[in-house]
Scaffold this active site. Structure first.
Site, mmCIF file in Angstrom:
data_model
loop_
_atom_site.group_PDB
_atom_site.id
_atom_site.type_symbol
_atom_site.label_atom_id
_atom_site.label_comp_id
_atom_site.label_asym_id
_atom_site.label_seq_id
_atom_site.Cartn_x
_atom_site.Cartn_y
_atom_site.Cartn_z
ATOM 1 N N ASN A 209 -28.981 -24.892 22.903
ATOM 2 C CA ASN A 209 -28.963 -25.701 21.674
ATOM 3 C C ASN A 209 -30.214 -25.377 20.856
ATOM 4 O O ASN A 209 -31.022 -24.536 21.257
ATOM 5 C CB ASN A 209 -28.866 -27.192 22.014
ATOM 6 C CG ASN A 209 -29.996 -27.623 22.927
ATOM 7 O OD1 ASN A 209 -31.153 -27.572 22.550
ATOM 8 N ND2 ASN A 209 -29.666 -28.025 24.157
ATOM 9 N N ASP A 278 -25.193 -30.729 28.501
ATOM 10 C CA ASP A 278 -24.308 -31.674 29.190
ATOM 11 C C ASP A 278 -23.271 -30.941 30.031
ATOM 12 O O ASP A 278 -22.749 -31.483 30.999
ATOM 13 C CB ASP A 278 -23.586 -32.556 28.159
ATOM 14 C CG ASP A 278 -24.573 -33.475 27.437
ATOM 15 O OD1 ASP A 278 -25.531 -33.921 28.094
ATOM 16 O OD2 ASP A 278 -24.387 -33.723 26.230
ATOM 17 N N LYS A 288 -21.145 -8.334 32.846
ATOM 18 C CA LYS A 288 -20.903 -8.705 31.452
ATOM 19 C C LYS A 288 -19.401 -8.839 31.187
ATOM 20 O O LYS A 288 -18.620 -7.940 31.557
ATOM 21 C CB LYS A 288 -21.500 -7.630 30.534
ATOM 22 C CG LYS A 288 -21.356 -7.963 29.068
ATOM 23 C CD LYS A 288 -21.884 -6.839 28.187
ATOM 24 C CE LYS A 288 -21.559 -7.165 26.740
ATOM 25 N NZ LYS A 288 -21.747 -6.016 25.864
ATOM 26 N N PHE A 323 -34.520 -39.917 24.878
ATOM 27 C CA PHE A 323 -34.335 -39.577 23.462
ATOM 28 C C PHE A 323 -32.849 -39.530 23.180
ATOM 29 O O PHE A 323 -32.059 -39.192 24.074
ATOM 30 C CB PHE A 323 -34.931 -38.191 23.161
ATOM 31 C CG PHE A 323 -36.323 -38.261 22.609
ATOM 32 C CD1 PHE A 323 -37.388 -38.624 23.416
ATOM 33 C CD2 PHE A 323 -36.569 -37.974 21.272
ATOM 34 C CE1 PHE A 323 -38.670 -38.689 22.908
ATOM 35 C CE2 PHE A 323 -37.850 -38.038 20.757
ATOM 36 C CZ PHE A 323 -38.897 -38.396 21.571
ATOM 37 N N LYS A 337 -26.806 -46.244 25.317
ATOM 38 C CA LYS A 337 -27.485 -45.352 26.283
ATOM 39 C C LYS A 337 -28.581 -46.113 27.036
ATOM 40 O O LYS A 337 -28.739 -45.982 28.251
ATOM 41 C CB LYS A 337 -28.085 -44.171 25.505
ATOM 42 C CG LYS A 337 -28.700 -43.084 26.353
ATOM 43 C CD LYS A 337 -29.063 -41.893 25.458
ATOM 44 C CE LYS A 337 -29.619 -40.749 26.270
ATOM 45 N NZ LYS A 337 -29.818 -39.539 25.476
#
Ligand SMILES: Cc1cc2nc3c(=O)[nH]c(=O)nc-3n(C[C@H](O)[C@H](O)[C@H](O)COP(=O)(O)O)c2cc1C
Length: 401
Positions: A209, A278, A288, A323, A337
Site C-alpha cells: 500500500n 489485511d 515468476k 490508527f 474498531k
C-alpha cells in the site's frame, strides 16, 4: 525547539574542528543560546570569529581575558549550560579532563558544569586505540560523561580506521535527545509500528500500500525525545530510521505479528501506525508467474489481526492506540474498531481530506477515545505525533485519579 536552552560547545585542536561551525549554526537556528569554548590550539584550525558570527556570542578561549561579559566567566557560563558537547575532543583534552587538570578556559568551564556532558573523541586510529586514551575514556564514563563512539572511516591523516568524529548532524541528535523536550515519558517503554507490509505473489511481485512510514517514524522520534525507551517495528520504508530507537525491520504482516508480539508484553504504550496488509496471496509461486492471454485472479487469505491480538492479550495499565485510515464514515468505523479490538484510542484520518493520510508531511487526525472524539487541525506529522502522545498521557492521568 531549543528556545530557552543553553548549549556549550567545547572545540579542541583537531582537524574536525571546522565541522562544529555547522553544529553551532544548526543549534542557533533551533533558537538555542550557544557558547563556544575553544582551546588555544583549536584556534589554529578554525577562527573564533566564525563561531562568534554564527552564535552571536563571544567565543571563549582565554580564562584570564578581562574583556568579560560575566563576573567569573567560566563559572557563570557553566551554571547556564543545559548540555555540554566537547567535539572534537583531542587526546590531550580527554587526558586533562580525566585527571582533573583545568588549565584553560575549556577544561576549567567543563569541570564547573553539572549538566549532561558529551565527549566526542576525534583522532588518528593509533591514538584512539592507545590504551592510555582508552583508560581515560573509561574514567570519564565513570564520572558520567557520555562518550560518543567515533565513526570508522577515512581520516584526515590518510589512515582508515576508528577515530573519526561523527558528522555534526549526528552530534546534534545527541543534544536534541538531551534537551529538546520535557521528559514526560521517562521510564516508559513505547512500541510503535510503521510503514507498509509487502506480501509476495511470486519472487518478483508483491501486494503493498502507499504508507510511507512518516507518521510512525514521527511518533517514534517524538516519544524518544520525550524520554521513552522506544522500539520501532517497521515495514520497508524509504526514510531514515529515527536515532536512539530500537529498530526491528520487517517485510510481511506475518513478520510484523511475530516482531510485535515478541516484545508487546513489556510495553507501557503501543501505537500501531503501520498499514498492515489485511490479505496476502494464499499461494506464493516459486517462479515468476508468466503472462498469459486473458484474465487471471489471485486467491487471498486473511493475515493475522495484530491489533485484535494485542487487545485480547494486553496487561492492565498497558495503553493501546490504533490508527484507522478511512475513505468514508471515518468516526463510525473508527469507534467500532475501538470497541471491537478493546483499544484505548484510535487516531483516525480520512484519506480523502487534503493534507491527511499517506506520504505527505502533514495529517488531520481525530483522536477517538472511550469518552470523546477530538478533531485536530491540519498539522505536521511531528506535531500530530506530539498531540497523540499528549492525549495518551492525559488519558493515563485521568485513569489514575
Ligand atoms: C594538523 C593537525 C591535526 C591534528 N588532529 C588531531 C586530532 O584529530 N586529534 C587529536 O587528539 N590531536 C590532533 N592533533 C594534535 C593536537 O592538536 C595537539 O595534541 C594539541 O596539543 C591539542 O591541543 P588541545 O587539546 O589543547 O586542543 C593535530 C595536530 C595537527 C597539527
Amino acid at each position: 525547539m531549543l528556545k530557552g536552552k543553553t548549549v556549550l560547545l567545547g572545540v579542541t585542536g583537531s582537524i574536525a574542528a571546522y565541522k562544529i561551525a555547522y553544529l553551532a549554526s544548526a543549534l542557533k537556528k533551533l533558537h538555542a543560546q550557544v557558547h563556544v569554548l575553544m582551546t588555544e590550539n583549536a584556534t589554529n584550525f578554525i577562527n573564533p570569529i566564525t563561531f562568534e558570527s554564527l552564535t552571536g556570542n563571544k567565543c571563549l578561549v582565554d580564562t584570564f581575558d578581562r574583556n568579560f561579559q560575566f563576573q567569573v566567566e567560566h563559572v557563570s557560563i557553566a551554571k547556564q549550560a543545559d548540555v555540554v558537547m566537547i567535539a572534537p575532543a583531542s587526546a590531550n583534552v580527554i587526558g586533562k579532563l580525566a585527571h582533573g587538570i583545568a588549565d584553560d578556559m575549556l577544561t576549567t568551564t567543563v569541570m564547573a558544569c553539572k549538566c549532561k556532558k558529551y565527549i566526542s573523541p576525534a583522532m588518528n586510529t593509533n591514538m584512539y586505540e592507545n590504551p592510555i586514551l582508552q583508560d581515560n575514556l573509561k574514567i570519564l564514563r565513570r564520572y558520567d560523561y557520555e562518550v560518543i563512539d567515533p565513526a570508522v572511516g577515512y581520516l584526515a591523516c590518510g589512515d582508515t580506521g576508528a577515530g573519526k568524529m561523527p558528522e555534526p548532524e549526528i552530534l546534534l541528535q545527541y543534544i536534541l535527545k538531551e534537551i529538546a523536550c520535557e521528559k514526560d515519558l521517562k521510564g516508559k517503554k513505547v512500541l510503535v509500528t510503521a510503514g507498509p507490509t509487502q506480501e509476495a505473489i511470486d519472487p518478483v511481485r508483491y501486494i503493498t500500500n502507499h504508507s510511507s512510514g512518516k507518521m510512525g517514524y514521527a511518533l517514534a522520534r517524538a516519544a524518544m525525545l520525550r524520554g521513552a525507551e522506544v522500539t520501532l517495528v517497521s515495514g520497508p520504508c524509504a526514510i531514515a530510521a529515527p536515532p536512539f530507537v530500537k529498530m526491528i525491520p520487517v517485510v510481511t504482516a506475518r513478520d510484523m505479528f511475530e516482531a510485535v508480539t515478541s516484545v508487546s508484553e513489556e510495553q507501557d504504550i503501543i501505537i500501531k501506525a503501520a498499514a498492515v496488509a489485511d490479505y496476502r496471496p494464499l499461494h506464493v509461486a516459486d517462479e515468476k508467474v508468466k503472462k498469459q492471454d486473458g484474465e487471471m485472479s489471485i486467491e487471498l487469505e486473511r493475515t493475522d489481526d495484530i491489533l485484535k491480538y494485542l487487545g485480547e492479550h494486553r496487561h492492565p495499565g498497558q495503553f493501546l492506540c490504533g490508527f484507522s485510515m478511512e475513505t468514508q464514515n471515518m468516526i463510525g468505523n473508527s469507534r467500532a474498531k475501538l470497541e471491537k479490538k478493546h483499544l484505548d484510542m484510535v487516531a483516525a484520518n480520512n484519506l480523502k481530506e487534503a493534507g491527511a493520510g499517506f506520504q505527505g508531511d502533514t495529517n488531520i487526525l481525530t483522536l477517538i477515545t472511550q469518552n470523546e472524539d477530538v478533531s485536530l487541525q491540519l498539522m505536521s506529522k511531528e506535531d500530530a505525533a506530539n498531540a497523540i502522545l499528549d492525549k495518551i498521557l492525559s488519558v493515563c492521568k485521568e485513569r489514575e485519579v
